[in-house]
Design a protein around this motif. Structure first.
Motif, mmCIF file in Angstrom:
data_model
loop_
_atom_site.group_PDB
_atom_site.id
_atom_site.type_symbol
_atom_site.label_atom_id
_atom_site.label_comp_id
_atom_site.label_asym_id
_atom_site.label_seq_id
_atom_site.Cartn_x
_atom_site.Cartn_y
_atom_site.Cartn_z
ATOM 1 N N THR B 42 21.208 -2.434 0.589
ATOM 2 C CA THR B 42 21.455 -1.494 -0.502
ATOM 3 C C THR B 42 22.279 -0.306 -0.018
ATOM 4 O OG1 THR B 42 19.413 -2.165 -1.564
ATOM 5 C CG2 THR B 42 20.320 -0.045 -2.220
ATOM 6 N N GLU B 82 20.348 -1.552 -7.441
ATOM 7 C CA GLU B 82 19.162 -2.365 -7.213
ATOM 8 C C GLU B 82 18.094 -2.200 -8.289
ATOM 9 O OE1 GLU B 82 17.188 -1.214 -3.561
ATOM 10 O OE2 GLU B 82 16.779 -3.329 -3.236
ATOM 11 N N ASP B 158 23.566 -5.676 -6.660
ATOM 12 C CA ASP B 158 22.396 -5.585 -5.787
ATOM 13 C C ASP B 158 21.236 -6.315 -6.460
ATOM 14 O OD1 ASP B 158 20.817 -4.930 -3.689
ATOM 15 O OD2 ASP B 158 21.212 -2.773 -3.756
ATOM 16 N N GLU B 159 20.915 -7.462 -5.944
ATOM 17 C CA GLU B 159 19.865 -8.332 -6.483
ATOM 18 C C GLU B 159 20.042 -8.553 -7.986
ATOM 19 O OE1 GLU B 159 15.981 -7.472 -5.011
ATOM 20 O OE2 GLU B 159 16.736 -6.759 -3.103
HETATM 21 MG MG LIG Z 1 17.942 -3.251 -1.304
#
Ligand SMILES: [Mg+2]
Ligand SMILES: Nc1ncnc2c1ncn2[C@@H]1O[C@H](COP(=O)(O)OP(=O)(O)OP(=O)(O)O)[C@@H](O)[C@H]1O
Lengths: 241, 309
Positions: B42, B82, B158-159
């Motif tokens: 991140t 994220e 992010d994810e």
């Molecule tokens: Mg992360």
């Protein structure tokens, strides 16, 4: 400039969507109207057409309303993390700060515009000093802008809206009252210093109808200081704590 | 549009969240960012998206330096943070319009872009709701929609698929692959199968440093220099079979899987193959093979090997 306006527009929208704007305006018009027409310095009895009471009451109403408006501006973004989304858009930190500042100034300006009927009514009753009214409004706008910039700063240093609100009130009380009191009791150079810091003094001198460059400089400095400090707080995310 | 990261370091206090990492990502590549919790994924993505300034090192996106030209870089990239923060008090359409405006999408195109994103991210049924009323998966879709609203050259996700339902996961993966053909994409994930399925290139970081970088094929070759075969042999006593296997010259290790069924995992010596030797052994002893399958090293194993302490 376009980016600043986009941000300001969204904040304004949010003030209205969340009803804060309506509550604030109704209360503001209510309070200032009540005190101007019915209570104390009753224009009919005094027999003098002046908006002095109105300005005094508006001043104190804004004193409590502005922190309630500004507390959300950054604290909420910090809490929810949306600040990350905002600052990764093609906008600079400064544009974000000024956009938010502008939104609140516009809201206050709208509220003040809505009180123009008071002015017109009073002007019909008797001879009114038009100059003093205009400078009175100017004083209110300047005082609001200064206070908004303080409110934005306190909002940026926390992610808790209540903390931001209380801090702004606290700083406000310092500038509004304590400086005046200190100036009174101290005298001498310190007295002059606090006298100059006192927001109320500057407001009063403008509201009396005298536009002195020192008063303008005073408000402009507070505004700039607050905004620059806010930008610095935003930039702190880059520092290695 | 290329992304060049050179000696990126980010420290928080005394902790190095990212420690001197460098990589060069070319246009048309999809990079999968892997690493255990707290590895610095991140942090790296935040630095590329101009949210945090690196402590040291350089980042360039499409030739523009993050330090000198942040506004330009920001307008080139779409970013999904994220935690997927959103203005919960705004409506879906209003929010997407707002982001489109901020991203300088031309006025006449804002409407069509918003409509397109709503279609692409499957938001049609929910588009009139306030974001705060949406379920987690739908919020994630709004997050993806806002990241792609200006058709960015670079996507940083992010994810991206957390909280999505299985159908939507597949759709989003396909979408990312499609985008990745022309654009540059970085995504992080803890779902290794997802990275394997979507990414051309995998970057594994651990404690702030890169521990592996390459395509899935190169990584799996690097991770295993010796083959592993799963065999089952019937028609003989367990002990004799086990002993005979151990004595084969190409075999380094025999791992008993089940004594009742005579199944074993066999690891050959480096760069040797054992299938023929095992087959011959069975023929010689009149045993027969019930199983003989090479075991592929999975991304899980590579990941585990490189990041376990
Ligand atoms: Mg992360
Ligand atoms: N704002 C911050 N202040 C202090 N330390 C931080 C901050 N942000 C991240 N860190 C630290 O930096 C390290 C890397 O964090 P990062 O969020 O990049 O990890 P990650 O690889 O994304 O992990 P995850 O898989 O859990 O998302 C962690 O040890 C974290 O504690």
């Amino acid at each position: 400039m376009r980016q600043i306006w986009i941000i300001a527009k969204r904040e304004l929208q949010s003030f209205f969507d969340s009803l804060i704007a309506y509550i604030m305006m109704i209360a503001f018009l209510g309070f200032s109207g009540f005190f101007t027409w019915l209570y104390g310095g009753d224009v009919f009895f005094v027999g003098q057409a002046s908006l002095q009471t109105f300005f005094e009451v508006a001043y104190w109403t804004l004193f409590f309303f502005i922190p309630a408006l500004t507390m959300r501006l950054f604290a909420e973004e910090n809490r929810s993390g949306t600040i990350e989304l905002l600052l990764t858009r093609p906008v600079s930190d400064w544009q974000v700060v000024t956009g938010k500042f502008l939104s609140t100034v516009i809201l206050i300006a709208i509220a003040l515009l809505l009180t123009v009927p008071y002015y017109i009514t009073v002007a019909n009753i008797g001879n009114i000093d038009h100059g003093a009214v205009i400078t009175g409004y100017l004083g209110l706008i300047l005082m609001s802008a200064a206070y908004i910039s303080i409110g934005i700063y306190t909002s940026s240093i926390t992610n808790n809206q209540i903390v931001a609100f209380l801090l702004t009130i606290f700083i406000g009380i310092f500038f509004h009252l304590i400086c005046g009191i200190l100036a009174h009791s101290m005298g001498g150079t310190m007295g002059t210093f606090f006298n100059y810091l006192s927001l109320q003094n500057h407001f009063n001198s403008i509201a009396r109808g005298v536009i002195d460059s020192r008063d303008i400089i005073y408000f402009a400095s507070i505004i700039t200081l607050g905004l620059v400090a806010t930008e610095a707080t935003l930039a702190r995310r880059n520092a290695s704590k | 549009m290329d992304i060049i990261v050179k000696n990126l370091t980010k420290t928080y206090g005394s902790q190095k969240a990212v420690d001197n990492i460098s990589f060069h990502l070319k246009q048309g590549e999809i990079l999968g960012f892997l690493g255990p919790n707290g590895a610095g994924k991140t942090t790296t993505m935040k630095a590329i998206s101009c949210f945090i300034a690196p402590t040291s090192g350089e980042i360039e996106v499409g030739g523009y330096s993050v330090k000198e030209n942040p506004d330009k870089v920001k307008s080139l990239l779409g970013y999904l943070p994220e935690s997927n923060p959103l203005y919960t008090d705004m409506g879906v359409i209003d929010y997407l319009k707002y982001v489109a405006e901020l991203q300088k999408v031309p006025k006449e195109k804002v409407k069509s872009r918003v409509a397109e994103m709503i279609a692409v991210c499957g938001l049609e049924a929910e588009k009139h709701k306030i974001i705060g009323e949406l379920s987690k998966g739908y919020r994630q879709r709004v997050g993806l929609a806002q990241a792609m609203i200006h058709d960015p050259e670079v996507l940083i996700l992010d994810e991206p698929t957390t909280g999505l339902d299985p159908n939507q996961i597949i759709e989003i993966r396909e979408l990312i692959k499609r985008i990745g053909r022309e654009k540059t994409v970085i995504l992080s994930s803890h779902i290794l199968a997802e990275v394997e399925a979507t990414c051309d290139r995998i970057l594994i970081i651990n404690k702030g440093s890169i521990v592996a970088d390459g395509s899935y094929e190169t990584l799996s070759k690097k991770a295993t220099s010796s083959e592993i075969i799963h065999v089952g042999i019937e028609g003989g006593e367990f002990d004799t079979v086990y002993q005979a296997l151990k004595e084969l010259p190409t075999i380094a290790m025999v791992d008993v899987k089940s004594a009742e069924e005579n199944t074993f995992d066999i690891q050959s010596k480096p760069d040797m193959v054992s299938a023929k030797a095992i087959f011959d052994l069975c023929v010689e002893n009149k045993w027969y093979l019930s199983q003989l399958t090479p075991i592929e090293t999975k991304l899980e194993d590579i990941f585990h090997e490189l990041t376990a302490n």
